[in-house]
Design a protein around this motif. Structure first.
Motif, PDB file in Angstrom:
ATOM      1  N   GLY A  87      -1.306   3.576  -1.739  1.00  0.00           N
ATOM      2  CA  GLY A  87      -1.359   4.660  -0.773  1.00  0.00           C
ATOM      3  C   GLY A  87      -1.594   4.103   0.610  1.00  0.00           C
ATOM      4  O   GLY A  87      -2.383   3.171   0.791  1.00  0.00           O
ATOM      5  N   ILE A  92      -6.931   1.725   6.083  1.00  0.00           N
ATOM      6  CA  ILE A  92      -7.688   2.359   7.159  1.00  0.00           C
ATOM      7  C   ILE A  92      -9.047   2.821   6.653  1.00  0.00           C
ATOM      8  O   ILE A  92     -10.093   2.523   7.239  1.00  0.00           O
ATOM      9  CB  ILE A  92      -6.899   3.561   7.732  1.00  0.00           C
ATOM     10  CG1 ILE A  92      -5.560   3.092   8.298  1.00  0.00           C
ATOM     11  CG2 ILE A  92      -7.724   4.288   8.788  1.00  0.00           C
ATOM     12  CD1 ILE A  92      -4.671   4.213   8.786  1.00  0.00           C
ATOM     13  N   VAL A  93      -9.047   3.541   5.535  1.00  0.00           N
ATOM     14  CA  VAL A  93     -10.278   4.151   5.032  1.00  0.00           C
ATOM     15  C   VAL A  93     -11.288   3.103   4.588  1.00  0.00           C
ATOM     16  O   VAL A  93     -12.472   3.152   4.961  1.00  0.00           O
ATOM     17  CB  VAL A  93      -9.952   5.115   3.877  1.00  0.00           C
ATOM     18  CG1 VAL A  93     -11.247   5.663   3.267  1.00  0.00           C
ATOM     19  CG2 VAL A  93      -9.073   6.255   4.362  1.00  0.00           C
ATOM     20  N   HIS A 104       0.807  -1.210   0.000  1.00  0.00           N
ATOM     21  CA  HIS A 104       0.000   0.000   0.000  1.00  0.00           C
ATOM     22  C   HIS A 104       0.844   1.266   0.000  1.00  0.00           C
ATOM     23  O   HIS A 104       0.455   2.272  -0.587  1.00  0.00           O
ATOM     24  CB  HIS A 104      -0.939  -0.011   1.213  1.00  0.00           C
ATOM     25  CG  HIS A 104      -1.919  -1.140   1.189  1.00  0.00           C
ATOM     26  ND1 HIS A 104      -1.691  -2.325   1.847  1.00  0.00           N
ATOM     27  CD2 HIS A 104      -3.112  -1.273   0.579  1.00  0.00           C
ATOM     28  CE1 HIS A 104      -2.715  -3.138   1.647  1.00  0.00           C
ATOM     29  NE2 HIS A 104      -3.585  -2.538   0.889  1.00  0.00           N
ATOM     30  N   SER A 105       1.997   1.217   0.641  1.00  0.00           N
ATOM     31  CA  SER A 105       2.843   2.408   0.659  1.00  0.00           C
ATOM     32  C   SER A 105       3.491   2.657  -0.683  1.00  0.00           C
ATOM     33  O   SER A 105       3.683   3.800  -1.100  1.00  0.00           O
ATOM     34  CB  SER A 105       3.926   2.266   1.735  1.00  0.00           C
ATOM     35  OG  SER A 105       3.340   2.216   3.008  1.00  0.00           O
ATOM     36  N   GLY A 162      -3.236   5.070   3.079  1.00  0.00           N
ATOM     37  CA  GLY A 162      -4.524   5.262   3.728  1.00  0.00           C
ATOM     38  C   GLY A 162      -5.554   4.201   3.430  1.00  0.00           C
ATOM     39  O   GLY A 162      -6.549   4.087   4.156  1.00  0.00           O
ATOM     40  N   GLU A 163      -5.338   3.401   2.390  1.00  0.00           N
ATOM     41  CA  GLU A 163      -6.373   2.438   1.999  1.00  0.00           C
ATOM     42  C   GLU A 163      -6.723   1.432   3.087  1.00  0.00           C
ATOM     43  O   GLU A 163      -7.913   1.179   3.346  1.00  0.00           O
ATOM     44  CB  GLU A 163      -5.953   1.689   0.738  1.00  0.00           C
ATOM     45  CG  GLU A 163      -7.003   0.686   0.276  1.00  0.00           C
ATOM     46  CD  GLU A 163      -6.479  -0.252  -0.779  1.00  0.00           C
ATOM     47  OE1 GLU A 163      -6.778  -1.455  -0.692  1.00  0.00           O
ATOM     48  OE2 GLU A 163      -5.763   0.211  -1.679  1.00  0.00           O
TER      49      GLU A 163
END
Length: 260
Positions: A197, A202-203, A192-193, A199-200
Motif C-alpha cells: 500500500g 509515509i505513515v 509499496h504500490s 501509505g506505508e
C-alpha cells in the motif's frame, strides 16, 4: 503520545513499527533468493525488442520486455516485468503468427500470436519490437524459434484509433508490451504500490519520528526505542528513494539508439 506510557511502552511501539519494514525486507530477500535459483527460463530462446528510431523506447522497456520461446511454452515479459505463459501445444496453444497491416498504407502494425481456434493470445506492436535496424533479425529469430505458419491480415478499426490497437481485444496487452510512461511505470513497479500500500512509507516513518528523541535520553529503554525508530525510518525510506532514483536516472531515460 498521551504521556501515560513508559520506557517499555516506547520499546514495544518501536519494535512493532520496525517489524513492518523488517517484514518487507524479509519477503524481498526471499523472493530475490528464489529468483536467483530459478532456472526454468535459462535455456529459452530470447527475443528482445528492436524499436524503431524515434519510438521513445526507454531503458526499462529494452532491458525488461522479452519473448522467451521454450519447448512447451511461450513466455511474454512486459515492461513492468509481469510474465504471461502461453502453451505451444493443445487447443489454446500458439499455432501461427499473424502480421496485422494498415488497410490504407500496408505498413505492418503488429503481430498476433493465435491459437488453434484462431483467437489472438498475445499482441506485439511492430514499431517497438521489430521496427528498428535489428528488427528483421528479431523477427526471423521469432519465426524460426516458434516454427509456425506466418500470414498477413489487414487490421480492423485503426482509422480513428490512437494508438492503432485502442479497439483491439488485447489493447491492454499491447500497451504493456510497449514502453510505459515513466510516471506510471514507477508507480506500478513500486513495491509499496503493488504489494502493501502506498501509505506505508509515509505513515510508518511519521510514527517512528515520535520515538526518535529517545536517542538523546539517559534511559536504556528509550535509547533502544530511539535506535529502532531510526532503523525503521531508514528501512522504510531507503528502498523508496532507491527505486525512484534508479527509475528516474536510469530505467525511465531514453534507451541508447541501435547501431544500423
Amino acid at each position: 503520545m498521551t504521556g501515560n506510557g513508559n520506557g517499555w511502552t516506547a520499546l514495544a511501539a518501536a519494535t512493532g513499527l520496525f517489524l513492518v519494514p523488517g517484514a518487507d525486507l524479509a519477503v524481498r530477500l526471499l523472493l530475490w533468493s528464489r529468483a536467483r535459483r530459478d532456472t526454468s527460463l535459462a535455456h529459452a530462446e530470447v527475443i528482445v525488442p528492436a524499436p524503431e528510431a524515434g519510438a521513445d523506447a526507454t531503458r526499462r522497456f529494452r532491458v525488461t520486455a522479452a519473448v522467451r520461446i521454450m519447448p512447451r511454452d511461450v513466455v511474454l515479459t512486459n515492461t513492468l516485468c509481469e510474465e504471461r505463459w502461453i502453451p505451444r501445444g493443445g487447443s489454446r496453444g500458439v499455432t501461427r503468427l499473424v502480421r496485422l497491416t494498415d488497410p490504407a498504407s500496408g505498413a505492418v502494425l503488429g503481430v498476433e500470436f493465435r491459437d488453434g481456434a484462431n483467437e489472438a493470445r498475445a499482441l506485439l506492436p511492430w514499431r517497438w519490437w521489430f521496427g528498428g535496424p535489428e528488427g528483421s533479425g528479431a523477427w526471423s529469430q521469432l519465426v524460426s524459434a516458434l516454427a509456425v505458419p506466418v500470414s498477413d491480415e489487414k487490421a480492423r478499426s485503426v482509422q480513428q484509433a490512437d494508438p492503432w490497437w485502442k479497439h483491439h481485444e488485447l489493447a491492454a496487452d499491447a500497451r504493456k508490451m510497449s514502453p510505459v510512461p515513466a510516471k506510471e511505470a514507477r508507480r506500478q513497479t513500486s513495491w509499496h504500490s503493488s504489494v502493501i500500500g502506498g501509505g506505508e512509507p509515509i505513515v510508518v516513518p511519521v510514527f517512528s519520528l515520535l520515538l526518535l528523541p529517545g536517542l538523546a535520553s539517559d534511559h536504556a529503554l528509550a535509547q533502544t526505542a530511539g535506535a529502532l525508530a531510526a532503523l525503521t525510518v531508514a528501512a522504510s525510506l531507503v528502498p523508496v528513494v532507491h527505486h525512484h532514483l534508479t527509475s528516474r536516472l536510469k530505467l525511465d531515460r531514453p534507451a541508447a539508439p541501435e547501431s544500423p
